[in-house]
Design a protein around this motif. Sequence first.
Motif, mmCIF file in Angstrom:
data_model
loop_
_atom_site.group_PDB
_atom_site.id
_atom_site.type_symbol
_atom_site.label_atom_id
_atom_site.label_comp_id
_atom_site.label_asym_id
_atom_site.label_seq_id
_atom_site.Cartn_x
_atom_site.Cartn_y
_atom_site.Cartn_z
ATOM 1 N N PRO A 1 0.840 -1.208 0.000
ATOM 2 C CA PRO A 1 0.000 0.000 0.000
ATOM 3 C C PRO A 1 0.867 1.246 0.000
ATOM 4 C CG PRO A 1 0.037 -0.998 2.181
ATOM 5 C CD PRO A 1 0.751 -1.961 1.269
ATOM 6 N N GLU A 2 0.243 2.393 -0.019
ATOM 7 C CA GLU A 2 0.993 3.646 -0.122
ATOM 8 C C GLU A 2 1.781 3.951 1.151
ATOM 9 O OE1 GLU A 2 1.333 5.444 -2.938
ATOM 10 O OE2 GLU A 2 0.220 3.753 -3.815
ATOM 11 N N SER A 3 1.264 3.513 2.298
ATOM 12 C CA SER A 3 1.917 3.909 3.555
ATOM 13 C C SER A 3 1.543 2.972 4.693
ATOM 14 C CB SER A 3 1.506 5.342 3.919
ATOM 15 O OG SER A 3 0.105 5.417 4.111
ATOM 16 N N ASN A 4 2.253 3.156 5.803
ATOM 17 C CA ASN A 4 1.952 2.517 7.092
ATOM 18 C C ASN A 4 1.933 0.989 7.054
ATOM 19 O OD1 ASN A 4 1.850 4.965 8.403
ATOM 20 N ND2 ASN A 4 -0.364 5.179 8.198
ATOM 21 N N PHE A 5 3.118 0.433 6.881
ATOM 22 C CA PHE A 5 3.289 -1.013 6.983
ATOM 23 C C PHE A 5 4.708 -1.294 7.465
ATOM 24 C CE2 PHE A 5 4.070 0.307 2.623
ATOM 25 C CZ PHE A 5 5.274 -0.282 2.289
ATOM 26 N N ILE A 6 4.925 -2.534 7.880
ATOM 27 C CA ILE A 6 6.248 -2.950 8.337
ATOM 28 C C ILE A 6 6.632 -4.236 7.623
ATOM 29 C CG2 ILE A 6 5.245 -4.108 10.358
ATOM 30 C CD1 ILE A 6 7.897 -3.509 11.834
ATOM 31 N N ILE A 7 7.866 -4.282 7.138
ATOM 32 C CA ILE A 7 8.408 -5.474 6.482
ATOM 33 C C ILE A 7 9.430 -6.092 7.429
ATOM 34 C CG2 ILE A 7 9.520 -6.381 4.404
ATOM 35 C CD1 ILE A 7 8.873 -3.719 3.023
ATOM 36 N N LYS A 8 9.350 -7.415 7.634
ATOM 37 C CA LYS A 8 10.269 -8.060 8.567
ATOM 38 C C LYS A 8 10.473 -9.513 8.189
ATOM 39 C CE LYS A 8 6.404 -8.677 11.804
ATOM 40 N NZ LYS A 8 5.888 -8.326 13.148
ATOM 41 N N ALA A 9 11.494 -10.110 8.784
ATOM 42 C CA ALA A 9 11.747 -11.542 8.609
ATOM 43 C C ALA A 9 10.956 -12.313 9.654
ATOM 44 C CB ALA A 9 13.230 -11.838 8.732
ATOM 45 N N ASN A 10 10.648 -13.564 9.333
ATOM 46 C CA ASN A 10 9.865 -14.394 10.260
ATOM 47 C C ASN A 10 10.729 -15.200 11.212
ATOM 48 O OD1 ASN A 10 10.942 -16.189 8.259
ATOM 49 N ND2 ASN A 10 9.367 -17.678 8.779
ATOM 50 N N HIS A 11 12.054 -15.199 11.004
ATOM 51 C CA HIS A 11 12.897 -16.202 11.667
ATOM 52 C C HIS A 11 13.970 -15.644 12.581
ATOM 53 C CE1 HIS A 11 15.209 -14.827 8.249
ATOM 54 N NE2 HIS A 11 16.271 -15.503 8.633
ATOM 55 N N ASN A 12 13.917 -14.349 12.887
ATOM 56 C CA ASN A 12 14.928 -13.801 13.792
ATOM 57 C C ASN A 12 14.317 -12.665 14.606
ATOM 58 O OD1 ASN A 12 14.829 -11.502 12.173
ATOM 59 N ND2 ASN A 12 16.753 -11.942 11.127
ATOM 60 N N SER A 13 15.149 -11.930 15.314
ATOM 61 C CA SER A 13 14.648 -10.841 16.149
ATOM 62 C C SER A 13 15.339 -9.525 15.800
ATOM 63 C CB SER A 13 14.879 -11.165 17.634
ATOM 64 O OG SER A 13 16.260 -11.352 17.893
ATOM 65 N N SER A 14 15.574 -9.316 14.511
ATOM 66 C CA SER A 14 16.319 -8.136 14.067
ATOM 67 C C SER A 14 15.439 -6.933 13.804
ATOM 68 C CB SER A 14 17.110 -8.472 12.799
ATOM 69 O OG SER A 14 16.223 -8.806 11.737
ATOM 70 N N GLY A 15 14.153 -6.998 14.180
ATOM 71 C CA GLY A 15 13.262 -5.876 13.914
ATOM 72 C C GLY A 15 12.791 -5.890 12.472
ATOM 73 N N GLY A 16 12.446 -4.746 11.947
ATOM 74 C CA GLY A 16 11.935 -4.701 10.586
ATOM 75 C C GLY A 16 12.102 -3.321 9.987
ATOM 76 N N LEU A 17 11.568 -3.178 8.781
ATOM 77 C CA LEU A 17 11.616 -1.912 8.057
ATOM 78 C C LEU A 17 10.240 -1.262 8.151
ATOM 79 C CD1 LEU A 17 12.996 0.101 6.100
ATOM 80 C CD2 LEU A 17 12.228 -1.379 4.216
ATOM 81 N N ILE A 18 10.159 -0.175 8.910
ATOM 82 C CA ILE A 18 8.900 0.566 9.055
ATOM 83 C C ILE A 18 8.765 1.543 7.897
ATOM 84 C CG2 ILE A 18 7.681 2.270 10.456
ATOM 85 C CD1 ILE A 18 8.867 0.956 12.928
ATOM 86 N N VAL A 19 7.630 1.487 7.220
ATOM 87 C CA VAL A 19 7.408 2.343 6.063
ATOM 88 C C VAL A 19 6.208 3.243 6.320
ATOM 89 C CG1 VAL A 19 6.903 2.442 3.596
ATOM 90 C CG2 VAL A 19 8.354 0.606 4.501
ATOM 91 N N ARG A 20 6.455 4.530 6.352
ATOM 92 C CA ARG A 20 5.385 5.526 6.493
ATOM 93 C C ARG A 20 4.904 6.012 5.128
ATOM 94 N NH1 ARG A 20 3.660 6.269 11.941
ATOM 95 N NH2 ARG A 20 5.476 6.105 13.320
ATOM 96 N N ASP A 21 5.856 6.057 4.184
ATOM 97 C CA ASP A 21 5.569 6.556 2.838
ATOM 98 C C ASP A 21 6.442 5.760 1.875
ATOM 99 O OD1 ASP A 21 5.347 7.867 0.423
ATOM 100 O OD2 ASP A 21 5.685 9.872 1.241
ATOM 101 N N LYS A 22 5.822 4.930 1.039
ATOM 102 C CA LYS A 22 6.636 4.031 0.210
ATOM 103 C C LYS A 22 7.408 4.766 -0.882
ATOM 104 C CE LYS A 22 3.269 2.369 -3.251
ATOM 105 N NZ LYS A 22 2.582 1.148 -3.744
#
Length: 312
Positions: free
Chosen positions: A119-140
């Motif tokens: 979507p255009e904004s407000n999502f988080i991309i992350k891995a399922n297998h570790n605890s390294s956090g993720g990429l927060i996206v406010r505006d793609k």
Amino acid sequence: MKKLQDRAGKIYRNSDIGYNIVRPIYLIYQFILKFMSDKHIIKKQFKARMGYKLDLENPKTLNEKMNWLKLYNRKDLHTIVADKYKVRDYVEEKVGSKYLIPLILETKDSNDIRPENFPESNFIIKANHNSSGGLIVRDKTKVDWEAARKRFKRTLKENYFYSSREWQYKNIEPRIIAEELLTYEDGSIPEDYKFHCFNGKLAFIMIDFDRFGELRTRNLYDKDWNLIPCNWGRPYGKDLEKPDNLEEMIAVVEKLAEDFIYVRVDLYLVKGKIYFGEITFHHNSGHQKFIQEEWDYKFGELLKIKELENEK
């Protein structure tokens, strides 16, 4: 040391130079680790981070017992619920899909991390297998998508087990997921409600404030929302009102925790609605000091592992 490791990890994942220099060293290090026993590494890490020897024969503190559980409490179900993708089925079966954060994408191919898949904004991309956090996206439109694909391609090659010896991560099939980003009306990230459960029942609730800021703080509450006079790794935070639906939150976490000896179940509360975050078996890998040391023993006494000790 922990901050230095986190900084090195970011350079390793996000910098071409860092990755090309560190990757061969990391592979050699991981290869060596494979020949070391879990017990040896767990004891060595514990001494380095906690400052005293891990007593596996008679564990007394909460941190000691978490590390004991790393070695002697291993079930296939642990791998399923530690998987940030597969745990969704477990949650749906146990408490219903209404508690799940909307899923946007799941893939095993980093090439799928492209703007047209989000979507255009407000999502988080992350891995399922570790605890390294993720990429927060406010505006793609502001995302460096090539760098994002490179970052997650590298993440997919990692196996968190060999450095942490948290067994549940060893056999997770790596993939990338994206979920809707939960926010308050002002756009801020909601607090985590971290429910620590011992032997299937709630022991205490931990709230972290300003998780992505410079001054991260933390409060611990009992099941009746009384502030517990101890600090686990961080200073006290602001006063937080007891949630109106605390009883429902406790019912959800105890249902999710009923199959486990120790587990931390994370929930979010946004606009009065409860969302599941994740399940963790060893908070901070069992390496977080209490400022008031006696609370490590008090909580450790509450966590019963005698039944498992008889099976060891």
